[in-house]
Write a protein that holds these residues in place. Structure first.
Motif, short mmCIF file in Angstrom:
data_model
loop_
_atom_site.label_atom_id
_atom_site.label_comp_id
_atom_site.label_asym_id
_atom_site.label_seq_id
_atom_site.Cartn_x
_atom_site.Cartn_y
_atom_site.Cartn_z
N ARG A 328 0.85 -1.20 0.00
CA ARG A 328 0.00 0.00 0.00
C ARG A 328 0.88 1.24 0.00
N ALA A 329 0.48 2.23 -0.79
CA ALA A 329 1.26 3.47 -0.88
C ALA A 329 1.38 4.14 0.48
N THR A 330 0.32 4.10 1.27
CA THR A 330 0.35 4.75 2.59
C THR A 330 1.43 4.15 3.48
N ASP A 331 1.66 2.84 3.38
CA ASP A 331 2.71 2.21 4.17
C ASP A 331 4.10 2.67 3.73
N LEU A 332 4.25 2.90 2.44
CA LEU A 332 5.56 3.27 1.90
C LEU A 332 5.97 4.69 2.25
N TYR A 333 5.03 5.51 2.73
CA TYR A 333 5.39 6.83 3.24
C TYR A 333 5.96 6.76 4.65
N ASN A 334 5.85 5.60 5.29
CA ASN A 334 6.45 5.38 6.61
C ASN A 334 7.93 5.07 6.41
N PRO A 335 8.85 5.92 6.94
CA PRO A 335 10.28 5.72 6.69
C PRO A 335 10.80 4.34 7.09
N GLU A 336 10.36 3.83 8.23
CA GLU A 336 10.85 2.52 8.69
C GLU A 336 10.44 1.40 7.73
N ILE A 337 9.18 1.42 7.31
CA ILE A 337 8.70 0.40 6.38
C ILE A 337 9.39 0.55 5.03
N ASN A 338 9.58 1.79 4.61
CA ASN A 338 10.19 2.03 3.30
C ASN A 338 11.64 1.55 3.28
N ILE A 339 12.39 1.86 4.32
CA ILE A 339 13.79 1.44 4.38
C ILE A 339 13.89 -0.08 4.47
N GLU A 340 13.02 -0.69 5.27
CA GLU A 340 12.99 -2.14 5.37
C GLU A 340 12.71 -2.76 3.99
N THR A 341 11.74 -2.19 3.28
CA THR A 341 11.34 -2.71 1.98
C THR A 341 12.45 -2.52 0.95
N GLY A 342 13.03 -1.32 0.91
CA GLY A 342 14.08 -1.04 -0.08
C GLY A 342 15.31 -1.90 0.12
N THR A 343 15.74 -2.06 1.38
CA THR A 343 16.93 -2.88 1.64
C THR A 343 16.65 -4.36 1.35
N GLU A 344 15.43 -4.81 1.68
CA GLU A 344 15.10 -6.21 1.39
C GLU A 344 15.04 -6.45 -0.12
N TYR A 345 14.56 -5.46 -0.87
CA TYR A 345 14.54 -5.63 -2.33
C TYR A 345 15.96 -5.72 -2.88
N LEU A 346 16.87 -4.92 -2.35
CA LEU A 346 18.27 -5.03 -2.75
C LEU A 346 18.81 -6.42 -2.42
N ASN A 347 18.41 -6.94 -1.27
CA ASN A 347 18.83 -8.27 -0.85
C ASN A 347 18.27 -9.34 -1.80
N ILE A 348 17.02 -9.19 -2.20
CA ILE A 348 16.39 -10.15 -3.13
C ILE A 348 17.11 -10.11 -4.48
#
Length: 437
Positions: A328-348
């Motif tokens: 959800r876009a609203t979750d991605l405006y949360n810095p903690e969720i966004n950083i977790e998501t971005g770093t995990e995508y780099l990991n994937i």
């Protein structure tokens, strides 16, 4: 949309096996029956795949329609095409009829509002009052981008200028439309990779290419429309001259590092979990959003690391969180969720899609490119259709050769420039943060 059932194989298979066992060559007969089943369903799979990609394209283009409307409105009223993006914040104030533009790329803030028709040099004090009201009203915004206490404007930096469309405006809009289209083509490539079905590689490429042609046609249409509108507004502003009050100030040079520093603890935590370099994450975040947690591009992508909910966001949800659905876009405006998501995508990208690259630098260059355009386009840069084949070539090259191959042969200019910028920024963060990164 038609749903393709996979149960037909499980229902038919026992019957095929029982029949095949009594044949002279049971395994050959079984293979023949299963192959026939695949052939019979091929057209159905291809139709589903084409419709699926078409829907994704329509979803992407809907966001470009919003940008086009904003661009038209901006040129009509303000004479320029300044619209909200991942590195630009635009705030309107109905009470003062003003616009505040925060350009994080250039590091400056501009306030404009229409000058009163009877505006004279004697009315400068009144203009100053309006500008300072706008500054006060947007106090929180100023603090977010680096002004601890916004200083009041003075008459020396408040000007009244005629509204006119500059000669370079069309070229700026044209280049932005081209960049938007390339980024959407990249996302289409990523989405196509993630939604593989029983479609042969040549047919898959044909379907993807058809959808790219739709994006290309839309690009040309948007450029022609923008050119006509800009020419029209240029004439309107010449025939009906108006004036605009303008105030411009530079954002403090320390603001960028302060914004970055506020996210560094979380970046270190999430990077450490995945064996990533914090400098890499900082460089990507810098390029993607200039450390603006509310950044939104017209891909559309959201937040600090500019996550697209239906591609990177879906991948992380499915492979990391066990939730096979877009974010959800609203979750991605949360810095903690966004950083977790971005770093995990780099990991994937590193440990799944591009797994097997031996040289750490070669892996890093490939992951940076794939973050922007997908692992499939990394493979194309090495003249391969399959990523596994590209990895073999990468492992036969030095890291410098891999870098040159990528910035020369990646399919899109936008990705080639992205790799250069992120790599340069990564080296800068490493050089200035040796004690912490």
């Amino acid at each position: 949309m038609k749903t393709i059932s996979m149960t037909v194989l499980s229902v038919t298979l026992p019957l095929l096996i029982s029949t095949a066992v009594i044949a002279n060559d049971p395994f050959a007969e079984l293979d023949n029956e299963v192959e026939q089943l695949y052939v019979d369903d091929t057209a159905e799979f291809e139709q589903w795949y084409a419709e699926h990609l078409s829907e994704f394209n329509k979803w992407q283009m809907a966001y470009l329609e919003q940008w086009d409307k904003q661009q038209v409105s901006s040129i009509e009223k303000w004479g320029d095409a300044k619209t909200p993006s991942q590195d630009t914040l635009v705030v309107y104030n109905e009470e003062t009829e003003s616009r505040t533009v925060v350009d994080l790329e250039k590091g400056e803030i501009t306030i404009n509002y229409p000058a009163p028709s009877n505006s004279t040099s004697e009315s400068a004090d009144a203009d100053l009052l309006v500008v300072n009201k706008v500054i006060t009203d947007n106090k929180e915004l100023w603090q977010q981008v680096g002004f601890r206490i916004p200083e009041p404007a003075t008459s020396q930096v408040v000007y009244v200028e005629p509204v006119k469309v500059q000669e370079q405006t069309f070229e700026e809009v044209r280049q932005e439309i081209i960049a938007q289209t390339e980024r959407q083509m990249s996302q289409l490539d990523i989405y196509a990779e993630q939604n593989m079905v029983m479609v042969s590689p040549p047919q898959k490429e044909r379907i993807v290419e058809q959808q790219k042609q739709v994006l290309e046609a839309n690009k040309q249409k948007r450029i022609i429309t923008a050119q006509a509108n800009i020419q029209k507004q240029k004439t309107v502003h010449q025939q009906q001259p108006t004036k605009m009050v303008e105030y411009k100030v530079k954002i403090p040079s320390s603001a960028l590092s302060e914004r970055a520093g506020s996210y560094l603890p979380q970046i270190k935590i999430e990077s450490a979990k995945r064996g990533l370099s914090p400098a890499l994450v900082l460089a990507i975040m810098h390029e993607e959003s200039h450390f603006n947690p509310q950044a939104r591009s017209h891909v559309p992508a959201y937040g600090l690391m500019q996550i697209v909910p239906t591609t990177a966001g879906h991948d992380v949800n499915k492979l990391y969180r066990g939730n096979d659905a877009p974010m959800r876009a609203t979750d991605l405006y949360n810095p903690e969720i966004n950083i977790e998501t971005g770093t995990e995508y780099l990991n994937i990208l590193h440990n799944r899609y591009l797994k097997g690259i031996k040289d750490p630098k070669s892996a890093k260059y490939s992951v940076i490119a794939a973050y922007n355009t997908g692992s499939g386009n990394v493979a194309k840069a090495f003249g391969e259709r399959r990523v596994s084949a590209a990895i073999k070539k990468i492992n036969s090259m030095t890291s410098d050769q891999v870098y040159q191959q990528l910035i020369t042969n990646l399919p899109y200019d936008e990705t080639r420039n992205y790799l250069k910028k992120v790599n340069n920024r990564m080296q800068s963060y490493q050089a200035h943060n040796n004690s912490t990164i």
